[in-house]
Structure formats: C-alpha cells, structure tokens
Design a protein around this motif. Structure first.
Motif, PDB file in Angstrom:
ATOM      1  N   HIS A 268       0.844  -1.210   0.000  1.00 45.67           N
ATOM      2  CA  HIS A 268       0.000   0.000   0.000  1.00 45.67           C
ATOM      3  C   HIS A 268       0.869   1.246   0.000  1.00 45.67           C
ATOM      4  O   HIS A 268       1.476   1.597   1.017  1.00 45.67           O
ATOM      5  CB  HIS A 268      -0.943   0.026   1.205  1.00 45.67           C
ATOM      6  CG  HIS A 268      -1.938   1.143   1.118  1.00 45.67           C
ATOM      7  ND1 HIS A 268      -3.281   0.937   0.882  1.00 45.67           N
ATOM      8  CD2 HIS A 268      -1.786   2.498   1.203  1.00 45.67           C
ATOM      9  CE1 HIS A 268      -3.910   2.100   0.831  1.00 45.67           C
ATOM     10  NE2 HIS A 268      -3.016   3.070   1.027  1.00 45.67           N
TER      11      HIS A 268
ATOM     12  N   HIS B 270      -6.439   0.174   5.221  1.00 45.65           N
ATOM     13  CA  HIS B 270      -6.608   1.075   6.381  1.00 45.65           C
ATOM     14  C   HIS B 270      -7.561   0.488   7.417  1.00 45.65           C
ATOM     15  O   HIS B 270      -7.143   0.142   8.506  1.00 45.65           O
ATOM     16  CB  HIS B 270      -7.047   2.487   5.945  1.00 45.65           C
ATOM     17  CG  HIS B 270      -5.980   3.237   5.206  1.00 45.65           C
ATOM     18  ND1 HIS B 270      -4.844   3.686   5.822  1.00 45.65           N
ATOM     19  CD2 HIS B 270      -5.881   3.595   3.900  1.00 45.65           C
ATOM     20  CE1 HIS B 270      -4.080   4.310   4.919  1.00 45.65           C
ATOM     21  NE2 HIS B 270      -4.678   4.253   3.756  1.00 45.65           N
TER      22      HIS B 270
ATOM     23  N   ASP C  86       2.472   3.402   2.813  1.00 43.95           N
ATOM     24  CA  ASP C  86       1.484   4.434   2.476  1.00 43.95           C
ATOM     25  C   ASP C  86       2.123   5.707   1.912  1.00 43.95           C
ATOM     26  O   ASP C  86       1.802   6.118   0.821  1.00 43.95           O
ATOM     27  CB  ASP C  86       0.606   4.768   3.690  1.00 43.95           C
ATOM     28  CG  ASP C  86      -0.778   5.296   3.305  1.00 43.95           C
ATOM     29  OD1 ASP C  86      -1.103   5.313   2.105  1.00 43.95           O
ATOM     30  OD2 ASP C  86      -1.544   5.671   4.211  1.00 43.95           O
TER      31      ASP C  86
ATOM     32  N   HIS D 133       1.593   5.341  -2.175  1.00 45.96           N
ATOM     33  CA  HIS D 133       1.142   6.391  -3.118  1.00 45.96           C
ATOM     34  C   HIS D 133       2.390   6.962  -3.787  1.00 45.96           C
ATOM     35  O   HIS D 133       2.949   7.966  -3.344  1.00 45.96           O
ATOM     36  CB  HIS D 133       0.364   7.477  -2.380  1.00 45.96           C
ATOM     37  CG  HIS D 133      -0.914   6.980  -1.787  1.00 45.96           C
ATOM     38  ND1 HIS D 133      -2.129   7.113  -2.417  1.00 45.96           N
ATOM     39  CD2 HIS D 133      -1.157   6.299  -0.628  1.00 45.96           C
ATOM     40  CE1 HIS D 133      -3.072   6.553  -1.673  1.00 45.96           C
ATOM     41  NE2 HIS D 133      -2.505   6.050  -0.577  1.00 45.96           N
TER      42      HIS D 133
ATOM     43  N   HIS E 140      -9.271   1.881  -0.352  1.00 48.52           N
ATOM     44  CA  HIS E 140      -9.175   2.626   0.892  1.00 48.52           C
ATOM     45  C   HIS E 140     -10.547   2.486   1.545  1.00 48.52           C
ATOM     46  O   HIS E 140     -11.551   2.920   0.970  1.00 48.52           O
ATOM     47  CB  HIS E 140      -8.887   4.101   0.623  1.00 48.52           C
ATOM     48  CG  HIS E 140      -7.463   4.381   0.262  1.00 48.52           C
ATOM     49  ND1 HIS E 140      -6.885   3.908  -0.883  1.00 48.52           N
ATOM     50  CD2 HIS E 140      -6.506   5.092   0.924  1.00 48.52           C
ATOM     51  CE1 HIS E 140      -5.617   4.312  -0.915  1.00 48.52           C
ATOM     52  NE2 HIS E 140      -5.356   5.028   0.159  1.00 48.52           N
TER      53      HIS E 140
HETATM   54 FE   FE2 Z   1      -3.426   5.199   1.272  1.00 49.92          FE
END
Ligand code: FE2
Length: 433
Positions: A57, A242, A309, A59, A210
């Motif tokens: 996970h 999450h 993340d 970004h 998410h």
């Molecule tokens: Fe995220």
C-alpha cells in the motif's frame, strides 16, 4: 552446475546453517550442506537471508513531493488532501516518473522489491497513470510495481471520476481502487463498493480499496466489501486498506464482522506509520491509536499485511521507505510485543504482503525467484529492533544493492571498542537469543 551458492544463512522461520543454490534466476535448492558445483559462492556468516520486503500500500505519484507547493503545517489528512489538490494540476510526466523512480531506488536499497501503489485518477489528464505505467515497464527487470486506479476525490463525488478510472484500467492499471468513506453519503459509499467490485469482476482484476479510513465507528463499508466479494466470487482477490474505523467500533459488531471478512478471504492492509499520525486528531484525551484490529484479525485467520502508504509527501514528511520501520511501528502501536506477534509483523511486510499482491514465484522454496535480502541481523525480531542494515539485495540471483555493515567505534580511555547493536555484540554470558 549452479550459478550461485549462498552458504550459512539463517532463515526467517528460525532455521540456521542453510545453503541456498540458485540456477537461472530461481532457487534450485535450499537446505543443509547442499552439494554440487557453483560458478559463484558467498558465505553470509549466519546472517538472516529473507525474501524481499513487499509494500502492498503506497502512493508513489505523491512521494518525495514534500513542500510543493507548500508544507502541511497542521500535519492533518485534510490539509494534506488540500495541498495534493493544489499540486495535481501542476504535475508533469517527467516529474512523476523521476520521483517514483527515485523512491524505487530507495526501496530496493532497503530490500523491498515490490510495491502496490495507488495512483490518483482524479486528474483527467491521467499524467501520473501514463508516467507510472511507463516506469513500471522500464524497471520490471529489478522491481515489481503494481498500480491501483484510485479515485482520490470519490468515485461518485467527483464529476468525471467514473470515466477517468475506466480509462486508467484501459491503459493497463491492474487493480481497482475506491474510497467509499469519502463519498457524499453512506449510501453513495455502499453503491461505490458495489459498482467497483462489479467492474473488477467484469474485467478480471484485483480490488484494493481505501476503506473506512476514519475514526467514525459507523463507517462500515468493509462489511459491504466483504459482502460484494462473496457475492461476486472475488474471494482472495480483494484487499481492504486502512480499516481504521474498526478501531472504534463496538466489540459486539466486530465479533460479527470478522467472520464475514474471513469468509470473503479478504486481505486487510494496515498502514501504521500514517494512521498513528493521521487518526485520532479530533480526540482530546484519551486519544485513539489509529490502527485497525490487527491482532484480532490474525486470531480470526484473516491475513493482515502492512503498507508504508507515504514517504515525504503532503501527508507525511518522514520516512525512507523502510518496511522494517513499518513493521516496528505496528509492533508498538498494536501492542504486539509478544514473540509470536513480532514474528507475524515481519510476515506482514514479506509473505503476507506478497500474497495480497499475488506475486508470482515469491518465497524461499525451490522454484521461487532468487530474490533475497541479506540482513545484518540473526532473526526477524532483531531485524526490526535495529532496522538492520541490508547488506546485499539480490534480484533473480544478482546483487543489485549493497551496504557496508553498520559499525560504530568508540575510543574510551585509550581503548577501542566496536559496537554494532546486534545480539552477537552482547557480552558472552548474555549471548542467548
Ligand atoms: Fe493510502
């Protein structure tokens, strides 16, 4: 004739004195005192040899952008979203690609060779999607980058998001994302989960949403995600990321929810570094810890992976993409300092994360890719304790990253002392792991 023979490895499962034979980029054999000739050999001196770390996970479109166009002064999720919204229209192909490539260098140097990254599809230009698909092709010989089409501003909430997401999938993004708790109403959130799961089923894709990244105990989209997964036969292909609302849910409701998640064979992906800082911001005292119920899910038989993340982006100014830091944070925040719990958290950033991403040929069995990390630690718990130096990182049997062993030298009273913080460095009478 083997291409490579690694001698004297300790493995994450506790075995020691292990040899690993590599041929054609794959593990040919693994065990005690393997025979046969090899072109190259190296002795790892009893250090831990692990399959690589995996981040399920992340970004990567936002990473390393910290400070652009301004700093997040409050450190909150909402200010981060506002800053990201200001940055997105200015993104260029080369900027996204350069930052993402640099992050992959950092990651590989830390022994992580696979990332599942969400990519924001709210920008109709889809600049980041194009750049990351190109990067994925360019780095595929040494890194696995898996992309999720992520409607950051909502699937229904933002006009055009539905079309953007479909276009991203047409371009080659292989996982369907979502953000049901950010839709305008609970009902829209529910509808978005259904529509996105149906989309994934039609296209034969994986799902990673998410889901319930909020402190609101009534945010229960994970229930819908489990239901739709079962209804559509997507079992084993869906992840809920999450899941922080579960932290605040009523215990009775959770006792009903967990068996449903297990039945759907969902993967839970927790992000402890980020959620410990983002969640609980509306609390006075006591403040909630911002982490989903990792221990309880593991006890229920639900696989829990951990993600990084963010690294140096609008939401999180810290990080170096070290999955050992992620695992260590989970150990602390989740009250998981028992020996078995710590071992489980190591698996959450290795084998469980690889299973969530459905990585082919991952592991230490014969036939698996010879993707390996040699750590300056004797076991997974020590690796987490000192965030051990990644001495060598191998991809398909070739060393692609290396670091000098950590060592500090003290000169005290004319005598020199060396410390490396490992168990080997303890006085002899205390040297029992
Ligand atoms: Fe995220």
């Amino acid at each position: 004739m083997h291409d490579l023979m690694i001698h004297n490895a300790s493995l994450p499962d506790g075995r020691t004195g292990i040899d690993i034979a590599v041929r054609g980029g794959r593990i040919a054999d693994i065990g005690h005192q393997l025979g046969g000739k090899s072109v190259r050999t190296f002795d790892v001196d009893g250090w831990l040899v692990s399959p690589p770390f995996v981040d399920p996970h992340f970004h990567i479109d936002a990473t390393l952008s910290r400070g652009r166009p301004r700093e997040n002064l409050s450190g909150t999720l909402l200010e981060g979203i506002t800053i990201w919204g200001e940055l997105v229209p200015t993104l260029t192909h080369d900027d996204v690609k350069d930052r993402a490539r640099r992050l992959c260098y950092w990651s590989a140097a830390k022994g992580c060779l696979a990332i599942r990254s969400h990519v924001d599809v709210s920008d109709p230009r889809l600049v980041a999607v194009e750049a990351l698909l190109e990067l994925r092709r360019e780095i595929s010989s040494w890194f696995d980058l898996q992309l999720v089409a992520f409607p950051q501003n909502g699937y229904y909430r933002q006009p055009g998001a539905i079309e953007n997401l479909e276009r991203a999938l047409d371009m080659g993004v292989e996982v369907v994302g979502g953000i049901p708790h950010f839709e305008r109403t609970m009902d829209d959130g529910t509808r978005s989960v259904r529509a996105l799961c149906e989309l994934a089923e039609r296209r034969g894709l994986l799902v990673d949403m998410h889901c319930d990244e909020t402190d609101d105990p009534m945010s229960r989209h994970i229930e819908t995600l489990a239901y739709e997964t079962t209804r559509l036969g997507l079992n084993g292909r869906v992840s809920g990321s999450h899941l922080t609302s579960m932290h605040s849910m009523d215990n009775y409701y959770v006792s009903k929810l967990l068996p449903l998640i297990r039945e759907a064979e969902l993967f839970a992906i927790a992000n402890p570094l980020i959620n410990i800082t983002i969640q609980g911001r509306h609390d006075t005292y006591p403040k909630r810890r911002g982490l989903t119920r990792i221990r309880e899910m593991l006890a229920e038989g639900i696989p829990v992976a951990l993600g990084h993340d963010c690294v140096m982006d609008p939401w999180y100014a810290l990080g170096s993409h070290d999955m050992l830091e992620v695992a260590k944070m989970a150990v602390h925040v989740g009250h998981m300092t028992g020996v078995d719990d710590m071992q489980a958290m190591y698996e959450s950033v290795t084998t469980t994360a690889a299973a969530a991403m459905r990585l082919e040929g991952y592991g230490l069995e014969p036939g698996c890719h010879a993707d390996l990390v040699v750590l300056q630690a004797s076991n997974p718990i020590e690796a987490m304790r000192i965030q051990a130096t990644r001495l060598q990182v191998l991809r398909r049997g070739e060393i692609i990253a290396s670091s000098r062993p950590a060592e500090s030298r003290l000169c005290i009273g004319g005598a020199e002392v060396s410390v490396d913080f490992t168990e080997r460095n303890r006085p002899a009478d205390a040297d029992q792991s």
